[in-house]
Write an enzyme that holds these catalytic residues in place. Structure first.
Site, PDB file in Angstrom:
ATOM      1  N   GLU A   6     -51.669  48.918 -11.919  1.00 14.03           N
ATOM      2  CA  GLU A   6     -52.738  48.328 -12.722  1.00 14.03           C
ATOM      3  C   GLU A   6     -53.962  49.237 -12.817  1.00 14.03           C
ATOM      4  O   GLU A   6     -54.633  49.267 -13.862  1.00 14.03           O
ATOM      5  CB  GLU A   6     -53.145  46.976 -12.134  1.00 14.03           C
ATOM      6  CG  GLU A   6     -52.095  45.886 -12.293  1.00 14.03           C
ATOM      7  CD  GLU A   6     -51.044  45.896 -11.203  1.00 14.03           C
ATOM      8  OE1 GLU A   6     -50.091  45.093 -11.268  1.00 14.03           O
ATOM      9  OE2 GLU A   6     -51.164  46.731 -10.268  1.00 14.03           O
ATOM     10  N   ARG A  62     -56.550  43.953  -9.003  1.00 14.99           N
ATOM     11  CA  ARG A  62     -56.224  45.203  -8.315  1.00 14.99           C
ATOM     12  C   ARG A  62     -56.867  46.409  -8.999  1.00 14.99           C
ATOM     13  O   ARG A  62     -56.868  47.500  -8.447  1.00 14.99           O
ATOM     14  CB  ARG A  62     -54.701  45.382  -8.262  1.00 14.99           C
ATOM     15  CG  ARG A  62     -53.965  44.171  -7.738  1.00 14.99           C
ATOM     16  CD  ARG A  62     -52.473  44.399  -7.620  1.00 14.99           C
ATOM     17  NE  ARG A  62     -52.151  45.102  -6.396  1.00 14.99           N
ATOM     18  CZ  ARG A  62     -50.910  45.358  -5.991  1.00 14.99           C
ATOM     19  NH1 ARG A  62     -49.884  44.985  -6.725  1.00 14.99           N
ATOM     20  NH2 ARG A  62     -50.688  45.996  -4.870  1.00 14.99           N
ATOM     21  N   LYS A  73     -29.404  43.975  -8.435  1.00 10.70           N
ATOM     22  CA  LYS A  73     -30.116  42.721  -8.614  1.00 10.70           C
ATOM     23  C   LYS A  73     -29.149  41.651  -9.115  1.00 10.70           C
ATOM     24  O   LYS A  73     -28.378  41.886 -10.044  1.00 10.70           O
ATOM     25  CB  LYS A  73     -31.251  42.929  -9.614  1.00 10.70           C
ATOM     26  CG  LYS A  73     -32.341  41.882  -9.581  1.00 10.70           C
ATOM     27  CD  LYS A  73     -33.531  42.320 -10.412  1.00 10.70           C
ATOM     28  CE  LYS A  73     -34.657  41.319 -10.318  1.00 10.70           C
ATOM     29  NZ  LYS A  73     -35.843  41.748 -11.093  1.00 10.70           N
TER      30      LYS A  73
END
Length: 641
Positions: free
Chosen positions: A371, A399, A285
């Site tokens: 979630e 979600r 990243k």
């Protein structure tokens, strides 16, 4: 801030078709120029930086090898797709990213044929790509479907549900696992790349198919032994047994920044007769930009910044953010109460729980992008006597709605939902706006729903939630900074379902929920100036409503206006229901509900979004005057005396 870099080769490439005309030896230069262009653009606009930098080479390689857009490319999540946008005909608009009327910060179907599927929430790419692949197979159309999914997204069960169902797609489905954080298996230089090329080659894949068919004809003990030997050998050499068990041919790991490794592997995968195939690519990243490499968390999403120094333009110091106030208040509650714990779904810094983690490392749980699990896990904690706070963005809590209903509300368990990013969110647009949580939570029996009008109220609500053991309770608050009010030295436990009358008048009543209170008070000033004495109430609770306060205001005022940062079905709907049930509408009372419009609002500055929705002082005044049939200078047109 950021000047345009020299990009002579990139200047010749406006589309993937033009990219595919380059020689392989030119791709390294192209990738370097693409990275420089992305850094310069985000330096001007702000936005997501680290994720896109990590996939520059991978983006170029995919478009170079595959025939996009005929081959469908789906990014998971779309915020890593800035290099993709530059290479797919949108470079001339890349410096409008996340600005009003400009490019979306995520992939968006309406924006380009190269964005076949919108992606702003995580872990959806494999399911969507499987749909594209099967549709092509059933219709006889050519084309593969390629899903690029980050390793963090692999923490969500949906990815595995899709993989478990993927065999029917055959070689039309390619999943590229962008391993940029978990380091499932680090690359080991040339040997790793060589092995990846071998196992992705057609002869090797064909040989393994033959071996599997032979093993199926062997007696059971011999077949099992052959399978275990194959798995053991591959597990030692290249990993990937889990993905093979799900029906994928596993290839990797390979260095995602080495184009000499990437290109031949992707070409083998493209031409393979077998499938589906998973390619494990290891990236870093922020790769290629030192500030982002050294602080990937701080450079995941950035403000405008100076390219040379990496220094972000934070702007003048202002009041603390709502997120920060919540975090500090929760830490204070946890110091008083050892049963308080916190759960986040891969957003410790976004929800402020990174500070809670420093103070109480054993009482905070980052469950990954999961979630549904987060909510049921919190329910289990609550059932065993803990006081859990599930800190989840409003848009992400959607979600887990089934778990909120079945595992929390029906069982009346005291899970505390800290709902960040409630309301409009500016540059992140419709996919991240917290537009629906009042509607989907306040409709549930046993649920308490609070909304903070300012940061002081948020402190009181954190304390109220901590002390509330009789069922589930939610507190919502927006993105951004507070209003600058003084924070209370000692938090107050609010009476459940009781609002407060902030300003008392006689003709117009504004019932506010959440941070629109400031605009409601501005509107009251303007209405008073036109001779319309105005009351303003901060209801605090969408459920249960303060029926006594609402009833008093409805029976003593000519016009009642509700205002909330939520879609239809929220506070306004509940107030109208109360008025209907009690026959107040029959007396000629004028009720108007101000809420988010029945549309997905595009990204823009928050103040412009709220003005568009009519949720500012001007919108409130216009609504009142229209209800009273007055014009903008306050001339009566038949209003009640």
């Amino acid at each position: 801030m950021s000047q345009r870099p020299e990009t002579p080769l990139l200047d010749q490439v406006a589309t993937p078709e033009e990219l595919r005309r380059l020689k392989p030896s030119q791709l390294r230069q192209l990738a370097d120029e693409l990275r420089a262009e992305m850094i310069a653009a985000v330096g001007v606009t702000g936005g997501h930086l680290g994720s896109g930098l990590g996939v520059v080479e991978l983006t170029a390689a995919i478009h170079y090898v595959f025939d996009t857009p005929r081959d469908t490319l789906i990014w998971d999540v779309g915020h890593q797709a800035y290099p993709h946008k530059i290479l797919t005909g949108r470079r001339d608009r890349i410096r409008t990213l996340r600005q009003g009327g400009g490019l979306s910060g995520f992939t968006q179907r309406a924006e380009s044929e190269y964005d076949p599927f919108g992606a702003a929430h995580s872990s959806t790419s494999i399911s969507a790509a499987l749909g594209f692949a099967i549709a092509n197979k059933l219709s006889g159309r050519p084309g593969k479907a390629i899903a690029v999914i980050g390793d963090g997204a692999m923490s969500a069960g949906m990815a595995y549900e899709a993989m478990n169902n993927a065999a029917a797609a055959g070689n039309r489905l390619v999943v590229i696992l962008n391993d940029n954080d978990m380091s499932i298996a680090p690359p080991v230089g040339g040997l790793s790349a060589y092995l990846a090329q071998i196992v992705s080659s057609r002869p090797f894949l064909s040989l393994r198919d033959v071996a599997k068919k032979i093993a199926q004809r062997l007696p059971r003990p011999l077949a099992d032994a052959a399978r275990k030997t194959d798995e053991y050998a591959r597990g030692m050499a290249i990993g990937g047994t889990l993905f093979e068990e799900l029906g994928f041919y596993y290839v990797g790991p390979i260095d995602g920044h080495n184009l000499d490794h990437l290109i031949p592997v992707l070409e083998n995968v493209r031409d393979a007769a077998q499938g589906p195939i998973l390619v494990h690519v290891v990236t870093k990243k922020g790769h290629g930009y030192a500030p982002a490499e050294n602080a990937p968390d701080k450079y995941h999403g950035v403000q405008k910044f100076d390219v040379l120094t990496g220094k972000q333009d934070k702007g003048p110091a202002g009041p603390p953010s709502y997120t920060g106030v919540f975090a500090e208040a929760l830490v204070a509650e946890a110091r008083r109460d050892p049963t308080i714990c916190a759960i986040t779904a891969a957003m410790p810094s976004g929800t402020g729980l990174d500070s809670f983690q420093k103070a109480f490392p054993d009482r905070v749980f980052d469950v990954g992008i999961a979630e549904q699990h987060a909510v049921t896990f919190a329910a289990g904690l609550a059932a065993q006597g803990m006081r859990p706070f599930a800190a989840i963005y409003s848009t992400f809590l959607q979600r887990a709605y089934d778990q909120v209903v079945h595992d929390v509300a029906i069982q009346n368990l005291p899970v505390r939902f800290a709902i960040d990013r409630a309301g409009l969110v500016g540059a992140d647009g419709a996919t991240h706006a917290g537009s629906f949580d009042v509607t989907y939570l306040a409709s549930l029996p046993n649920m308490v729903v609070m909304a903070a009008a300012d940061e002081a109220e948020l402190v009181h609500m954190v304390h109220t939630a901590a002390m509330h053991d009789s069922g589930p309770i939610a507190l919502r608050y927006p993105r951004g900074n507070g209003t600058g009010v003084a924070l209370p030295a000692v938090p107050e436990r609010l009476a459940i379902g009781k609002g407060r009358l902030v300003r008392e008048g006689k003709k117009v009543a504004i019932l506010s929920l959440g941070t629109r209170l400031t605009e409601a008070l501005k509107a009251a000033d303007r209405l008073d100036a036109q001779g319309l004495s105005t009351s303003v109430a901060d209801l605090r609770f969408a459920k249960p409503l303060d029926e006594a306060l609402i009833r008093r205001l409805m029976t003593t005022h000519d016009v009642v206006v509700t205002i909330e940062e939520n879609a239809i079905g929220g506070l306004g709907a509940h107030v109208l229901t109360l008025a209907s049930d009690e026959g107040l509408l029959d007396a000629g009372l004028k009720i108007r509900t101000l809420r988010l419009p029945d549309m997905f609002q595009a990204h823009d500055k928050p103040e412009r979004q709220y003005a568009e929705a009519g949720l500012d002082a001007e919108g409130i005044v216009a609504t009142v005057l229209t209800a009273l049939r007055r014009n903008s200078v306050g001339l009566a047109e038949g209003a009640r005396a």
